[in-house]
Design a protein around this motif. Structure first.
Motif, mmCIF file in Angstrom:
data_model
loop_
_atom_site.group_PDB
_atom_site.id
_atom_site.type_symbol
_atom_site.label_atom_id
_atom_site.label_comp_id
_atom_site.label_asym_id
_atom_site.label_seq_id
_atom_site.Cartn_x
_atom_site.Cartn_y
_atom_site.Cartn_z
ATOM 1 N N PRO A 66 0.848 -1.193 0.000
ATOM 2 C CA PRO A 66 0.000 0.000 0.000
ATOM 3 C C PRO A 66 0.886 1.245 0.000
ATOM 4 C CG PRO A 66 -0.555 -1.489 1.838
ATOM 5 C CD PRO A 66 0.758 -1.938 1.278
ATOM 6 N N GLY A 68 0.735 5.696 0.008
ATOM 7 C CA GLY A 68 0.030 6.978 0.020
ATOM 8 C C GLY A 68 0.873 7.999 -0.720
ATOM 9 N N LEU A 73 9.844 7.015 5.585
ATOM 10 C CA LEU A 73 11.309 7.087 5.683
ATOM 11 C C LEU A 73 11.936 5.776 6.138
ATOM 12 C CD1 LEU A 73 11.461 10.693 7.248
ATOM 13 C CD2 LEU A 73 11.897 10.043 4.866
ATOM 14 N N ALA A 76 9.104 1.178 3.639
ATOM 15 C CA ALA A 76 7.973 0.245 3.570
ATOM 16 C C ALA A 76 6.888 0.672 2.588
ATOM 17 C CB ALA A 76 7.359 0.078 4.963
ATOM 18 N N SER A 77 7.108 1.778 1.884
ATOM 19 C CA SER A 77 6.070 2.246 0.962
ATOM 20 C C SER A 77 6.391 1.883 -0.489
ATOM 21 C CB SER A 77 5.920 3.768 1.081
ATOM 22 O OG SER A 77 7.176 4.398 0.927
ATOM 23 N N PHE A 131 3.893 18.398 10.010
ATOM 24 C CA PHE A 131 5.327 18.224 9.748
ATOM 25 C C PHE A 131 5.623 18.563 8.300
ATOM 26 C CE2 PHE A 131 3.360 13.975 10.003
ATOM 27 C CZ PHE A 131 3.550 13.493 8.727
ATOM 28 N N ALA A 132 6.902 18.588 7.960
ATOM 29 C CA ALA A 132 7.328 19.183 6.688
ATOM 30 C C ALA A 132 6.746 18.502 5.450
ATOM 31 C CB ALA A 132 8.851 19.193 6.613
ATOM 32 N N ALA A 133 6.374 17.222 5.555
ATOM 33 C CA ALA A 133 5.843 16.524 4.373
ATOM 34 C C ALA A 133 4.340 16.732 4.220
ATOM 35 C CB ALA A 133 6.166 15.034 4.477
ATOM 36 N N CYS A 137 2.319 13.915 2.097
ATOM 37 C CA CYS A 137 1.904 12.696 2.799
ATOM 38 C C CYS A 137 0.382 12.652 2.896
ATOM 39 C CB CYS A 137 2.537 12.631 4.188
ATOM 40 S SG CYS A 137 1.845 13.784 5.375
ATOM 41 N N GLY A 141 -1.524 7.283 5.103
ATOM 42 C CA GLY A 141 -0.128 6.986 5.453
ATOM 43 C C GLY A 141 0.213 7.453 6.853
ATOM 44 N N VAL A 142 -0.322 8.609 7.205
ATOM 45 C CA VAL A 142 -0.098 9.166 8.550
ATOM 46 C C VAL A 142 -0.625 8.186 9.616
ATOM 47 C CG1 VAL A 142 -1.037 10.966 10.076
ATOM 48 C CG2 VAL A 142 -0.001 11.607 7.902
ATOM 49 N N ALA A 144 -1.295 4.947 9.093
ATOM 50 C CA ALA A 144 -0.588 3.664 8.980
ATOM 51 C C ALA A 144 0.760 3.696 9.693
ATOM 52 C CB ALA A 144 -0.405 3.288 7.507
ATOM 53 N N THR A 323 15.760 17.615 6.828
ATOM 54 C CA THR A 323 15.515 16.402 6.029
ATOM 55 C C THR A 323 15.984 16.607 4.589
ATOM 56 O OG1 THR A 323 13.566 16.146 7.420
ATOM 57 C CG2 THR A 323 13.745 14.665 5.533
ATOM 58 N N HIS A 411 8.435 7.152 12.891
ATOM 59 C CA HIS A 411 8.469 6.820 11.460
ATOM 60 C C HIS A 411 8.018 5.396 11.181
ATOM 61 C CE1 HIS A 411 11.724 10.115 10.617
ATOM 62 N NE2 HIS A 411 10.552 10.610 10.976
ATOM 63 N N ASN A 447 2.213 -6.068 2.379
ATOM 64 C CA ASN A 447 3.521 -5.481 2.702
ATOM 65 C C ASN A 447 4.493 -6.475 3.342
ATOM 66 O OD1 ASN A 447 4.973 -3.236 2.215
ATOM 67 N ND2 ASN A 447 4.061 -1.964 3.805
HETATM 68 P P1 FAD Z 1 3.734 6.335 2.508
HETATM 69 O O1 FAD Z 1 5.137 6.781 2.537
HETATM 70 O O2 FAD Z 1 3.115 6.165 1.183
HETATM 71 O O3 FAD Z 1 3.614 4.962 3.314
HETATM 72 C C1 FAD Z 1 4.165 4.835 4.580
HETATM 73 C C2 FAD Z 1 3.722 3.484 5.185
HETATM 74 O O4 FAD Z 1 2.310 3.458 5.353
HETATM 75 C C3 FAD Z 1 4.031 2.280 4.304
HETATM 76 O O5 FAD Z 1 4.256 1.183 5.137
HETATM 77 C C4 FAD Z 1 2.753 2.072 3.515
HETATM 78 O O6 FAD Z 1 2.601 0.733 3.087
HETATM 79 C C5 FAD Z 1 1.715 2.442 4.542
HETATM 80 N N1 FAD Z 1 0.499 3.041 3.984
HETATM 81 C C6 FAD Z 1 0.397 4.202 3.279
HETATM 82 N N2 FAD Z 1 -0.902 4.468 3.035
HETATM 83 C C7 FAD Z 1 -1.611 3.447 3.582
HETATM 84 C C8 FAD Z 1 -2.995 3.146 3.681
HETATM 85 N N3 FAD Z 1 -3.926 3.949 3.155
HETATM 86 N N4 FAD Z 1 -3.364 2.012 4.326
HETATM 87 C C9 FAD Z 1 -2.440 1.191 4.881
HETATM 88 N N5 FAD Z 1 -1.116 1.419 4.815
HETATM 89 C C10 FAD Z 1 -0.716 2.541 4.185
HETATM 90 N N6 FAD Z 1 6.960 11.500 10.026
HETATM 91 C C11 FAD Z 1 6.661 11.811 11.307
HETATM 92 O O7 FAD Z 1 6.092 10.989 12.026
HETATM 93 N N7 FAD Z 1 6.998 13.032 11.832
HETATM 94 C C12 FAD Z 1 7.624 13.973 11.105
HETATM 95 O O8 FAD Z 1 7.946 15.037 11.621
HETATM 96 C C13 FAD Z 1 7.911 13.682 9.739
HETATM 97 N N8 FAD Z 1 8.496 14.608 8.958
HETATM 98 C C14 FAD Z 1 8.788 14.294 7.668
HETATM 99 C C15 FAD Z 1 9.411 15.261 6.879
HETATM 100 C C16 FAD Z 1 9.751 14.974 5.576
HETATM 101 C C17 FAD Z 1 10.395 16.055 4.720
HETATM 102 C C18 FAD Z 1 9.476 13.690 5.041
HETATM 103 C C19 FAD Z 1 9.838 13.343 3.626
HETATM 104 C C20 FAD Z 1 8.869 12.724 5.827
HETATM 105 C C21 FAD Z 1 8.510 13.004 7.134
HETATM 106 N N9 FAD Z 1 7.902 12.071 7.960
HETATM 107 C C22 FAD Z 1 7.576 12.393 9.245
HETATM 108 C C23 FAD Z 1 7.655 10.711 7.471
HETATM 109 C C24 FAD Z 1 6.355 10.547 6.642
HETATM 110 O O9 FAD Z 1 6.006 11.709 6.003
HETATM 111 C C25 FAD Z 1 5.206 10.135 7.469
HETATM 112 O O10 FAD Z 1 5.501 8.888 8.045
HETATM 113 C C26 FAD Z 1 3.870 10.013 6.729
HETATM 114 O O11 FAD Z 1 2.926 9.633 7.667
HETATM 115 C C27 FAD Z 1 3.833 9.013 5.599
HETATM 116 O O12 FAD Z 1 2.652 9.234 4.843
HETATM 117 P P2 FAD Z 1 2.583 8.807 3.304
HETATM 118 O O13 FAD Z 1 1.191 9.027 2.822
HETATM 119 O O14 FAD Z 1 3.647 9.447 2.525
HETATM 120 O O15 FAD Z 1 2.832 7.254 3.432
#
Ligand code: FAD
Ligand code: MLT
Ligand code: ZN
Length: 454
Positions: A66, A68, A73, A76-77, A131-133, A137, A141-142, A144, A323, A411, A447
């Motif tokens: 899966p 998002g 980081l 796992a995505s 947070f910055a993403a 994001c 994903g948040v 998950a 980052t 993370h 996954n």
């Molecule tokens: P993805 O990267 O697409 O997936 C992450 C995980 O979730 C994977 O295991 C994926 O399989 C799973 N997943 C995604 N969507 C689903 C779904 N709908 N159902 C089930 N599983 C799913 N994280 C923090 O906690 N705090 C921070 O301060 C922070 N700052 C960041 C800053 C930057 C610049 C970056 C690049 C990343 C940062 N992160 C931070 C990490 C990341 O952004 C978060 O973990 C975010 O929640 C991931 O969301 P995503 O949609 O990109 O998920």
């Protein structure tokens, strides 16, 4: 029927990607450290399509990753083996109307955190997580990952905001707890189980997000300090004298230099220091006096204070910019860990030594250290070791456990730290986790290799 054709019939041919030029952005993680070719990328539009996609993949025995916003980081995505189907949730981006009486909003898994924030703010509320993403994001994903960020200090991690969710299980079953009932303890709390499960137990399709009051009066301080011990004193003063405290992050001087060079700007501070704290207070009333009182109690004399949005963002850019600046300098090994505050100073001091002894043959190995001070959450970013060289990662995680810390604070475990799960949690807990995984995903399609090592 062959899998590609079956999926095309579910989501339409344009949403099943197999052209390498189109699949490429879904195949490599944000850090550049993890990734492999995907068998296919499939982009369903709604929950019913996600369920049908899962039934097709289950029938074909195809593993599913899966995805998002692909800002995760811990690797796992994205595919790791080259035979996984990437299931992108981004098209499930609809956000409902805010229910002001309940303080809830329903969001599709593919809605970005930034979009949820905007909808909440327009209704006089806020998401409570940032947070910055934020603009990449997704809320799925948040949830998950059980993401945290700077505001978790006051409002909790994603878990604290999940008032309900809808998800698709590995066999295509849809489970839904979207009633918004504040009290409903009929049966096991399956939504709670899915929070932080990193796509290994089910696919989140919708989330009922608990909002917080919108606090428009904000004041931010950037404080140069002589030591981590001083930073801890400041944190204690902030907790005691500034009830409006929302964030208390930190970074070190080498990180500041890297960020300043990357952002092509000069330091806004008159003097440089070994440690910097960024603290933000937020309230309905102006929190400036509270913040000043806390700084005074901690003996701080030369903080930079910002109370308008542009100036506050410029201060935060020094912290949030780590980052990107680190990513521009190389492919980092990112270790998001948590240590008890009492052990923090010793832990940070020990890292350069641990690094030098773990990789003596990598003379340019460096560690950048920053994070969420108030949560004891340190982002250890290692540059220098080759992508597959895990000696330094192991040394840092060993140090974390010896301090009584956690190998993952916000993370997730992903694939980056799956090898360490048994050390961190113990055999009993890992056996219980495997039993849950077996019950919900007996064929191991969701996954595989993330969280629980293969
Ligand atoms: P993805 O990267 O697409 O997936 C992450 C995980 O979730 C994977 O295991 C994926 O399989 C799973 N997943 C995604 N969507 C689903 C779904 N709908 N159902 C089930 N599983 C799913 N994280 C923090 O906690 N705090 C921070 O301060 C922070 N700052 C960041 C800053 C930057 C610049 C970056 C690049 C990343 C940062 N992160 C931070 C990490 C990341 O952004 C978060 O973990 C975010 O929640 C991931 O969301 P995503 O949609 O990109 O998920
Ligand atoms: C942060 O706090 O900036 C994030 O968690 C991202 C990172 O660790 O790089
Ligand atoms: Zn963080």
């Amino acid at each position: 029927m062959e899998l590609t054709q079956a999926l095309r019939e579910v989501v339409g041919a344009t949403h099943v990607l197999d052209d390498p030029e189109l699949t490429a952005p879904y195949e490599r993680d944000w850090t550049g450290r993890f990734g492999a070719r995907a068998r296919l990328v499939v982009r369903p539009a709604d929950t019913a399509q996600v369920a049908a996609v899962m039934r097709c993949c289950a029938a074909a025995g195809a593993p599913v990753v899966p995805q998002g916003g692909n800002t995760g980081l811990v690797g796992a995505s994205v595919p790791r083996e080259g035979d996984e189907v990437v299931l992108s949730l981004r098209r499930l981006s609809a956000i409902g109307e805010v229910d002001p009486a309940l303080g809830l909003v329903a969001a599709g898994a593919g809605a970005t955190l930034g979009a949820v924030q905007a909808v909440a703010r327009a209704a006089g509320l806020d998401a409570g997580l940032d947070f910055a993403a934020r603009d990449s994001c997704t809320i799925g994903g948040v949830v998950a990952c059980d993401a945290g960020g700077a505001r978790a200090l006051r409002h909790g991690t994603a878990r604290a905001h999940v008032a309900g969710l809808e998800a698709v299980l590995a066999d295509g079953t849809v489970i839904s707890r979207m009633s918004g009932l504040a009290k409903d303890n009929a049966g096991y709390d399956l939504p709670a189980l899915l929070v932080g499960s990193e796509g290994t137990l089910g696919i989140v399709t919708r989330v009922l997000w608990k909002l917080v009051p919108r606090l428009d009066r904000r004041v931010t301080a950037l404080v140069p300090l002589a030591s981590v011990a001083d930073a801890t004193v400041l944190l204690a003063a902030l907790r005691a004298h500034a009830p409006s405290l929302e964030s208390c992050d930190f970074f070190l001087d080498d990180g500041l230099s890297l960020v300043l060079a990357y952002q092509r700007r000069a330091s806004p501070l008159e003097r440089r220091a070994p440690v910097y704290v960024v603290a933000e207070c937020a309230g309905r009333d102006d929190p400036t006096d509270e913040l000043a009182e806390a700084l005074g109690q901690a003996g701080v004399e030369d903080a930079l204070i910002a109370d308008d949005t542009a100036s506050r963002e410029r201060l935060w850019a020094l912290r949030e910019g780590h980052t990107e600046a680190i990513g521009a300098a190389g492919v980092p090994h990112k270790l998001d860990v948590g240590v008890p505050l009492a052990a923090l100073a010793g832990f940070l001091e020990e890292i350069p030594r641990a690094l030098a002894s773990a990789v003596p043959d990598v003379p340019d190995a460096r560690a950048f250290l920053f994070g969420h001070l108030g949560d004891g959450n340190v982002h250890v970013n290692l540059l220098g070791p080759a992508i597959e060289d895990e000696r330094a990662d192991d040394a840092v995680l060993e140090l974390v456990l010896s301090c009584g810390g956690t190998i993952s604070a916000e993370h997730g475990v992903g694939v980056a730290k799956a090898r360490w799960l048994a050390r961190a949690r113990g055999a009993g807990e890992v056996a219980a986790m495997r039993a849950l995984k077996q019950a919900l995903d007996p064929a191991g399609l969701l996954n595989p290799g993330a969280v629980l090592p293969a």
